[in-house]
Scaffold this active site. Structure first.
Site, PDB file in Angstrom:
ATOM      1  N   TYR A  80      71.443   7.100  58.113  1.00 48.77           N
ATOM      2  CA  TYR A  80      72.656   7.864  57.804  1.00 48.77           C
ATOM      3  C   TYR A  80      73.258   8.460  59.085  1.00 48.77           C
ATOM      4  CZ  TYR A  80      75.727  11.219  55.422  1.00 48.77           C
ATOM      5  OH  TYR A  80      76.814  11.936  54.982  1.00 48.77           O
ATOM      6  N   HIS A 174      64.254   2.919  60.427  1.00 46.23           N
ATOM      7  CA  HIS A 174      63.549   4.194  60.666  1.00 46.23           C
ATOM      8  C   HIS A 174      62.421   4.028  61.681  1.00 46.23           C
ATOM      9  CE1 HIS A 174      65.455   6.641  57.538  1.00 46.23           C
ATOM     10  NE2 HIS A 174      65.653   5.479  56.946  1.00 46.23           N
ATOM     11  N   GLU A 176      60.635   6.304  62.901  1.00 47.30           N
ATOM     12  CA  GLU A 176      59.612   7.346  62.756  1.00 47.30           C
ATOM     13  C   GLU A 176      58.476   6.954  61.815  1.00 47.30           C
ATOM     14  OE1 GLU A 176      62.675   7.332  61.663  1.00 47.30           O
ATOM     15  OE2 GLU A 176      62.979   8.406  59.794  1.00 47.30           O
ATOM     16  N   SER A 228      40.603  33.473  56.702  1.00 46.80           N
ATOM     17  CA  SER A 228      40.233  32.905  55.406  1.00 46.80           C
ATOM     18  C   SER A 228      39.112  31.894  55.566  1.00 46.80           C
ATOM     19  CB  SER A 228      41.448  32.208  54.804  1.00 46.80           C
ATOM     20  OG  SER A 228      41.773  31.098  55.625  1.00 46.80           O
ATOM     21  N   ASP A 232      43.971  27.213  59.976  1.00 44.10           N
ATOM     22  CA  ASP A 232      45.193  27.874  60.451  1.00 44.10           C
ATOM     23  C   ASP A 232      44.940  29.326  60.851  1.00 44.10           C
ATOM     24  OD1 ASP A 232      46.221  25.472  59.704  1.00 44.10           O
ATOM     25  OD2 ASP A 232      47.123  26.210  57.845  1.00 44.10           O
ATOM     26  N   SER A 234      42.128  30.661  61.527  1.00 47.42           N
ATOM     27  CA  SER A 234      41.136  30.701  62.610  1.00 47.42           C
ATOM     28  C   SER A 234      41.796  30.467  63.959  1.00 47.42           C
ATOM     29  CB  SER A 234      40.065  29.626  62.403  1.00 47.42           C
ATOM     30  OG  SER A 234      39.413  29.833  61.188  1.00 47.42           O
ATOM     31  N   LYS A 390      50.293  20.712  61.889  1.00 46.46           N
ATOM     32  CA  LYS A 390      48.835  20.797  61.726  1.00 46.46           C
ATOM     33  C   LYS A 390      48.067  20.105  62.858  1.00 46.46           C
ATOM     34  CE  LYS A 390      45.811  22.015  58.450  1.00 46.46           C
ATOM     35  NZ  LYS A 390      45.975  23.236  57.646  1.00 46.46           N
TER      36      LYS A 390
END
Ligand code: XMP
Length: 534
Positions: A80, A174, A176, A228, A232, A234, A390
């Protein structure tokens, strides 16, 4: 050096951002209609226009804001994004109700995006046959002035175009997605060769820049960080500790909804190995009584989110230093707040996507570290990972010296086992779930399945079934094993776990966990299911 990516509603927009970061270049993703000064504020060395579900001729379709060309930096339009460039710059886009979706072959001329002599091609060919991923209806049918074609496919005679003078590039397919041959190379060439960015976005640099930012925000104030046990929080804690040392106090709240042994591991890693000040509180009775007779998933999340914050606040009152009530102004002026609350929020949670179909996206679940914080908190938020994906978080975790079993830990929801213990939550049922989950984790770890699946866990169901054990009838609870593979947790497939592993897990759970007499395996992908059951 940065790249701005404008999101026109493609399901792959985040993937573009990840590919750019993998190429070692910092980038940010903006909604297509973000105010120009927000985008130009990051001083992008190049702009990527994502794909999107619209036709440029749709009423109200996202359009190309003039500043994008006026910025005079290289632009790469994808799908697009290519139609937008053609449409805005005097070419022609032709609508088609025949959508080309999936794998396709394009012939590509050597260009700065992909110079010649790529692997697996006979040296003599002038153009290269690439297997690529297409997903489009419209086609560019006439080049805008100044452009030349660099790619064609059977369905799209102009599958790529370039205006070298203005450094405007566009491709119909695409780059990616994994299914596109040499896609990563195309993105890497765009950001490095065309935009001139160097590959300076490395774990070491991320740590350095984050430390600077954290110091700036915190100043001389105190930070409290809820751990927790997940990767993340940590990594966020280790990073903040590297930046401000003893101004950080970590709090580990045992909500009663942690996995087996999780509390001990967190305490050992942070207090003993990393030397971080850590207060551990056992609040399980408190959480459990707040959840008494609550079985609605969203109600569980709200109660837990609120309880977390209130627990931190009471820790501050009791452990970190007496504060008079006047210090606890619930002022809206963030910087007047004396304490900061550190959270491991990641970039995918904060990206505002503005695809046309997402404006009215239904709310499926509240993920409580984003949506469930009470409005009148007494803390300012510190979110040192809010621009990271992540995989970047894991890399900086390793860089900061966190142990492998924390860095590679599978994600665990903030509300913990509360959303895996379906129906009413009691201590007895939680213990049952913990025991079953520990068996599954142990058996999966033995086969390396915790690394090859993205998330694997046990869910305790709110039903009982009849069974037979020895010579007697049983009437006990049922659990489900859930194991999925996914790249981004937005969609997921159920993992094809070998039958003999499932058999071992099932047999051990039924034999070793009193109160469970049946084990099922969840074979639902996402969508239509979600990863968690609640
Ligand atoms: P779903 O179930 O929405 O999960 O497919 C996608 C990912 O998010 C995690 N998850 C949560 N994480 N608080 C969290 O911090 C929550 O309330 C929550 N609910 C789901 C889930 O484990 C998966 O990784």
């Amino acid at each position: 050096m940065t790249i701005a990516i404008l999101d026109f509603g493609s399901q792959f927009s985040q993937l573009i951002a990840r590919r750019v970061r993998e190429a070692g270049v910092y980038c940010e993703l903006f909604p297509w209609d973000a105010p120009p000064d927000r985008v130009t504020a990051i001083m992008p060395n190049g702009i990527i226009l994502s794909g999107g579900p619209n036709s440029v001729y749709d009423a109200g379709a996202p359009h190309l804001q003039p500043y994008i060309i006026e910025a005079a930096v290289p632009v790469l339009g994808i799908c697009y994004g290519m139609h937008l460039l053609a449409h805005a710059l005097g070419g022609q886009v032709t609508g088609s109700n025949k959508r080309e979706y999936g794998q396709a072959q394009v012939q590509m001329l050597p260009s700065e995006l992909l110079p010649g002599a790529i692997a697996n091609q006979p040296a003599s060919t002038e153009d290269m046959a690439l297997s690529v991923w297409m997903s489009h209806g419209d086609n560019v049918t006439r080049l805008p002035p100044g452009f030349e074609s660099i790619a064609q496919s059977a369905n799209a005679p102009i599958s790529g175009m370039v205006d070298r003078a203005r450094k405007l590039y566009a491709i119909q397919f695409h780059p990616e997605v994994n299914h596109t041959q040499h896609g990563r190379e195309i993105i890497s060439n765009f950001v490095h060769e065309i935009c001139g960015c160097d590959a300076s976005w490395s774990p070491g640099n991320i740590v350095e820049q984050s430390i600077k930012r954290i110091k700036q925000q915190v100043g001389a104030r105190q930070v409290i960080c809820g751990l927790s046990g997940g990767v993340d929080s940590s990594v966020a804690a280790a990073l903040v500790h590297r930046a401000i040392g003893d101004q950080l106090t970590c709090v580990f709240v045992d909500t009663g909804m942690m996995r087996k042994g999780e509390g001990d591991q967190v305490i050992e890693t942070f207090r003993q190995n990393l030397g971080i000040r850590l207060i551990a509180i056992n609040a399980s009775e408190d959480f459990l009584s707040a959840l008494h007779n609550v079985s609605d998933p969203e109600a569980k999340r709200t109660i837990i989110g609120e309880k977390f914050v209130r627990t931190f606040e009471s820790v501050l009152d009791s452990e970190i230093g007496a504060q008079s009530d006047s210090d606890w102004q619930t002022s809206t002026d963030q910087t007047s707040k004396q304490f900061l609350l550190c959270q491991g929020t990641l970039y995918p949670d904060v990206i505002e996507s503005r695809g046309p179909e997402r404006q009215s996206a239904a709310k499926i679940k509240t993920h409580h570290n984003v949506g469930g914080l009470p409005a009148n908190m007494r803390f300012e938020l510190l979110e040192p990972l809010r621009f990271l994906f992540k995989d970047e978080v894991r890399n900086i975790g390793l860089e900061l010296g966190l142990p492998d079993d924390i860095v590679w830990r599978q994600p665990f929801p903030g509300p913990g086992l509360a959303v895996r213990c379906l129906g009413n939550i009691t201590w007895e049922r939680l213990e049952r779930l913990r025991a079953a989950d520990a068996i599954m984790q142990e058996e999966f770890a033995r086969e390396n399945l915790l690394r090859t699946t993205s998330q694997a866990f046990v869910v305790l169901l709110p039903v009982r079934s009849v069974g037979v054990m020895g010579d007697g009838r049983t009437y006990a609870e049922v659990c489900a094993i859930r194991a999925v593979t996914t790249d981004d947790f937005m969609t997921a497939d159920w993992a094809r776990i070998p039958y003999d592993v499932l058999a071992r897990v099932s047999s051990r759970i039924v034999n070793e966990v009193p109160g469970i007499n049946r084990v099922t395996y969840d074979i639902t992908s996402k969508p239509p299911g979600t990863i968690e059951w609640e």
